[in-house]
Design an enzyme around this catalytic site. Structure first.
Site: not given
Length: 351
Positions: A313-315
């Site tokens: 995942y990221c932002r």
């Protein structure tokens, strides 16, 4: 006197005609669509994709190591107009060669793909082109089916057989394309291999595959250029991320709910936060390790087991897709991407 006049006419008329043809040809090849000024920003250093000028055009060297695509520009379009599209593709793990055609006409450089394939080493080769560039790419592909893995046609069609059990074709065009001859597209379907996909981008047109403004005869779009190019990259990745036996070698997108269920029920997993360290420090999912997307260049030491389930995942979901694609391209077999922390609804799992 009369004989001299006739003699001069025999010399003068062909000379004037030749000069006129030369002048008309000069005007034709110099009257072309220019790239938008903002494409120059793609030559900046310190980016995930290295954009390098080579003798035959531009080499976009991204994180991918095994797959690449050679691209033939549309007729009378400055070749750098396709940098934004190909840069996004290279970010996702497919390196690209953007070919600079003589006089911006692909039929004058149809065989340039051969030089690239001789000089560079990749496991999988794909060819693509827009409009006339696509037609020339199709023509080249028909004669080199054993050397290529697939073909991507952007608002283009073939005129020769592309039938092969080991060859894939995806044809992409916009619903508002006012330039493409759809009768020719229909005729071209008879030349397609069994692994053929046709995609119509709703609201897209002919020119939006590149960044060169409006094209004469084209229709009005109802989507942005960025959206059309995004859908195009997604379609290309769908093709190149699938082996000929149908086995997917790319990553799998899952929902945050599915990711939470895996975290709650399975022990042998790795949770990967691919944001920058300063973002990670402001709050991250419990148990996640920080491995910034831009640092994923070679196989990470933190991920020794390629069969282990990896949740990424990221932002917002952009960098996580890039990172997941790179990991899959490196041979990681079980990469699951679940978007960005902005959409993660389980605050009790944030530390």
């Amino acid at each position: 006197m009369l004989k001299n006049q006739k003699k001069w006419k025999r010399i003068l008329i062909p000379t004037i005609a030749a000069a006129f043809v030369l002048l008309a040809s000069f005007w034709y090849v110099n009257d072309y669509y220019h790239s938008d000024e903002n494409v120059q920003e793609y030559f900046q250093e310190d980016t995930l994709v290295k954009v390098k000028e080579i003798s035959d055009g531009i080499y976009l060297d991204g994180p991918g190591k095994e797959r690449t695509m050679i691209f033939y520009p549309g007729a009378k379009v400055e070749y750098t107009a396709y940098l934004p599209l190909l840069y996004e593709l290279a970010e996702q793990g497919v390196d690209c060669f953007l070919i600079k055609m003589p006089c911006n006409l692909a039929f004058l450089g149809q065989n340039k793909a051969t030089d690239i394939m001789v000089e560079y080493q990749y496991k999988s080769w794909y060819l693509s082109g827009h409009s006339l560039g696509g037609a020339m790419a199709a023509s080249y592909s028909a004669d080199h089916l054993k050397d290529l893995d697939g073909l991507v046609l952007l608002a283009a069609y073939p005129t020769k057989s592309l039938k092969s059990d080991t060859f894939s074709v995806v044809s992409i065009f916009g619903s508002e394309d006012g330039v493409l001859n759809m009768d020719k597209v229909e005729d071209g379907r008879s030349f397609m291999p069994s692994d053929y996909t046709e995609i119509c981008i709703e609201g897209g047109n002919h020119a939006w595959f590149g960044n060169y403004g409006q094209q004469k005869g084209d229709k009005t779009v109802s989507i942005s250029r960025e959206e059309q190019q995004k859908q195009t990259v997604e379609a290309i990745l769908q093709m190149v991320n699938t082996e000929k036996d149908g086995k997917t070698v790319s990553f799998t997108e899952i929902t945050p709910q599915e990711a939470k269920e895996i975290m709650d029920t399975e022990a042998d997993i790795r949770i990967l936060d691919v944001r920058a360290e300063e973002e990670y420090d402001t709050g991250h999912i419990i148990g996640a390790i920080c491995l910034p997307n831009e640092d994923i260049i070679d196989e990470p030491e933190e991920l020794a087991d390629k069969s282990q389930k990896i949740l990424v995942y990221c932002r917002s979901g952009n960098r996580s897709k890039q990172a997941a694609a790179k990991l899959a391209d490196m041979g990681y077999e079980n990469v699951l991407e679940f978007g960005g922390i902005l959409d993660w609804p389980y605050e009790e799992m944030i530390e």
